[in-house]
Design a protein around this motif. Structure first.
Motif, short mmCIF file in Angstrom:
data_model
loop_
_atom_site.label_atom_id
_atom_site.label_comp_id
_atom_site.label_asym_id
_atom_site.label_seq_id
_atom_site.Cartn_x
_atom_site.Cartn_y
_atom_site.Cartn_z
N PHE A 152 35.05 38.26 45.90
CA PHE A 152 35.12 38.46 47.38
C PHE A 152 33.97 39.15 47.77
CE2 PHE A 152 39.43 37.89 45.95
CZ PHE A 152 39.71 36.59 46.12
N VAL A 153 33.14 38.79 48.63
CA VAL A 153 31.68 39.45 48.98
C VAL A 153 31.71 39.24 50.76
CG1 VAL A 153 30.92 39.05 46.60
CG2 VAL A 153 30.37 37.60 48.66
N LYS B 293 28.81 30.92 36.15
CA LYS B 293 30.33 30.51 36.20
C LYS B 293 31.24 31.41 37.34
CE LYS B 293 32.04 28.64 32.64
NZ LYS B 293 32.63 28.45 31.25
N LEU B 294 30.70 31.45 38.39
CA LEU B 294 31.11 32.42 39.51
C LEU B 294 31.30 31.51 40.79
CD1 LEU B 294 31.82 35.51 40.47
CD2 LEU B 294 29.09 35.56 40.79
N ILE B 295 32.43 32.04 41.22
CA ILE B 295 32.81 31.45 42.88
C ILE B 295 33.04 32.57 43.59
CG2 ILE B 295 34.27 30.50 44.27
CD1 ILE B 295 34.81 28.28 42.29
N CYS B 296 32.20 32.70 44.68
CA CYS B 296 32.25 33.77 45.76
C CYS B 296 32.69 33.36 46.93
CB CYS B 296 31.01 34.49 45.74
SG CYS B 296 30.44 35.48 44.54
N ILE B 297 33.87 34.05 47.54
CA ILE B 297 34.32 33.50 48.88
C ILE B 297 34.14 34.77 49.69
CG2 ILE B 297 36.43 33.11 50.12
CD1 ILE B 297 35.85 30.99 47.99
N ASN B 298 33.69 34.35 51.09
CA ASN B 298 33.48 35.55 52.03
C ASN B 298 34.80 36.31 52.39
OD1 ASN B 298 32.90 37.00 54.41
ND2 ASN B 298 31.32 35.75 55.02
N GLN B 299 34.91 37.74 52.26
CA GLN B 299 36.02 38.63 52.22
C GLN B 299 36.52 38.46 53.77
OE1 GLN B 299 34.71 42.24 50.50
NE2 GLN B 299 34.04 43.10 52.64
N ALA B 300 35.76 38.04 54.54
CA ALA B 300 36.38 37.96 56.00
C ALA B 300 37.39 36.97 55.83
CB ALA B 300 35.25 37.78 57.10
N LEU B 301 37.52 35.85 55.29
CA LEU B 301 38.57 34.99 55.07
C LEU B 301 39.90 35.63 54.44
CD1 LEU B 301 36.56 31.75 53.89
CD2 LEU B 301 36.96 32.64 56.32
N LEU B 302 39.67 36.65 53.95
CA LEU B 302 40.84 37.22 53.19
C LEU B 302 42.36 37.48 54.28
CD1 LEU B 302 39.62 39.32 50.27
CD2 LEU B 302 40.87 37.55 50.07
N GLY C 172 24.66 35.85 57.04
CA GLY C 172 25.92 36.03 55.91
C GLY C 172 26.95 35.51 56.59
N ALA C 173 27.37 35.79 57.77
CA ALA C 173 28.54 35.83 58.12
C ALA C 173 29.00 34.29 58.44
CB ALA C 173 28.79 36.66 59.85
N ASP C 174 28.06 33.45 58.23
CA ASP C 174 27.96 32.14 58.51
C ASP C 174 28.34 31.38 57.22
OD1 ASP C 174 27.96 29.54 59.75
OD2 ASP C 174 25.99 29.28 58.91
N VAL C 175 28.15 32.29 56.07
CA VAL C 175 28.44 31.89 54.71
C VAL C 175 30.02 31.91 54.41
CG1 VAL C 175 28.01 31.98 52.25
CG2 VAL C 175 26.23 32.44 54.14
N LEU C 176 30.76 30.72 54.03
CA LEU C 176 32.01 30.53 53.69
C LEU C 176 32.09 31.06 52.12
CD1 LEU C 176 33.25 27.53 55.64
CD2 LEU C 176 33.43 30.06 56.37
N GLY C 177 31.26 30.59 51.46
CA GLY C 177 31.59 30.65 49.96
C GLY C 177 30.35 30.37 49.22
N GLU D 210 44.83 32.50 55.91
CA GLU D 210 45.03 31.86 54.70
C GLU D 210 44.81 30.51 54.31
OE1 GLU D 210 48.59 32.01 51.30
OE2 GLU D 210 48.95 32.56 53.53
N GLY D 211 45.07 29.74 55.43
CA GLY D 211 44.76 28.48 55.01
C GLY D 211 43.20 28.10 55.02
N ARG D 212 42.67 28.70 55.76
CA ARG D 212 40.95 28.62 55.82
C ARG D 212 40.45 29.39 54.32
NH1 ARG D 212 36.87 31.11 59.94
NH2 ARG D 212 35.11 30.17 59.30
N PHE D 213 41.20 30.36 53.84
CA PHE D 213 40.63 31.00 52.46
C PHE D 213 40.94 30.00 51.40
CE2 PHE D 213 42.36 33.26 48.79
CZ PHE D 213 40.96 33.95 48.38
#
Ligand SMILES: [Zn+2]
Length: 227
Positions: free
Chosen positions: A50-51, A71-80, A59-64, A85-88
């Motif tokens: 989570f970044v 082999k890495l998936i990053c999610i915008n920590q603002a979605l946490l 960067g705020a426009d980047v969701l993931g 939760e649904g959006r996360f």
């Protein structure tokens, strides 16, 4: 990035394959709410982080993002946040979609630095084909058709729910009129009945319409705000 056209059936099959592989690998059949974080980490053997994406322009426009080589998936920590939760979870499922559908298209090249984002998902680019395909995959993964149909049958019976009225004259805690204005109640009834607690009402009503279980026969649009 340009991607080839994909039939919906291929996207459905890819989501089913991820769920089947997860069941085979963990000995556990995924049930709603579909455990997308566990699918990423144990099912697919990827890392999840989570970044802020602060290093990227807007960067705020980047969701993931999905980094194929790492082999890495990053999610915008603002979605946490709980409210999102649904959006996360949808974003997690969306990135799984990129991994399942598109990773071969972005195989690392020698000229790419190892940490370059191979697929970067911005909310402003949601309508591009690659993002649409990943969204469709996420919907199938989080709300498998057979499970949605079973829940719908328990909640509303076997017939398509035709929304012929835009507005209802009444609504209460024990019953509601299935009109277009009451779509959040319809979506929530499915979430409760089927255990789809990690999807938004918006995602659910879109899925129900996509499966032909709900049909909005009015001219009233289903507004997404405050739901
Ligand atoms: Zn994406």
């Amino acid at each position: 990035m340009r991607v080839p056209f994909l039939e919906k059936s291929r996207i459905v099959a890819a989501a089913d394959q991820v769920l089947a592989a997860y069941a085979a690998g963990t000995g556990r059949q995924a049930q709603p709410p579909i455990p997308v974080e566990d699918i990423i980490e144990r099912g697919l053997g990827l890392r999840l982080d989570f970044v802020t994406f602060a290093a990227y322009p807007a960067g705020a426009d980047v969701l993931g993002a999905t980094y194929v080589a790492k082999k890495l998936i990053c999610i915008n920590q603002a979605l946490l946040g709980d409210r999102l939760e649904g959006r996360f979870c949808f974003t997690c499922a969306h990135e799984i979609g990129h991994w399942a559908l598109h990773r071969q298209l972005v195989a690392p090249k020698a000229s790419h630095p190892d940490d370059a984002p191979r697929i970067l998902c911005r909310s402003s680019q949601a309508k591009t084909p690659i993002e649409w395909q990943a969204d469709a995959f996420a919907s199938c993964l989080l709300m498998p058709e057979a499970m949605v149909r079973r829940a719908f049958q328990r909640a509303f019976g076997c017939e398509t729910l035709e929304l012929v009225n835009a507005q209802s004259a009444y609504a209460g805690p024990l019953c509601f009129d299935p009109c277009a204005a009451n779509w959040p109640f319809i979506a929530d009834a499915l979430r409760q009945t089927g255990g789809f607690h990690n999807v938004s009402k918006q995602a659910m009503i879109i899925r129900l319409q996509g499966l032909g279980l709900v049909r909005n026969a009015t001219s009233r649009k289903m507004a997404w705000s405050n739901t």
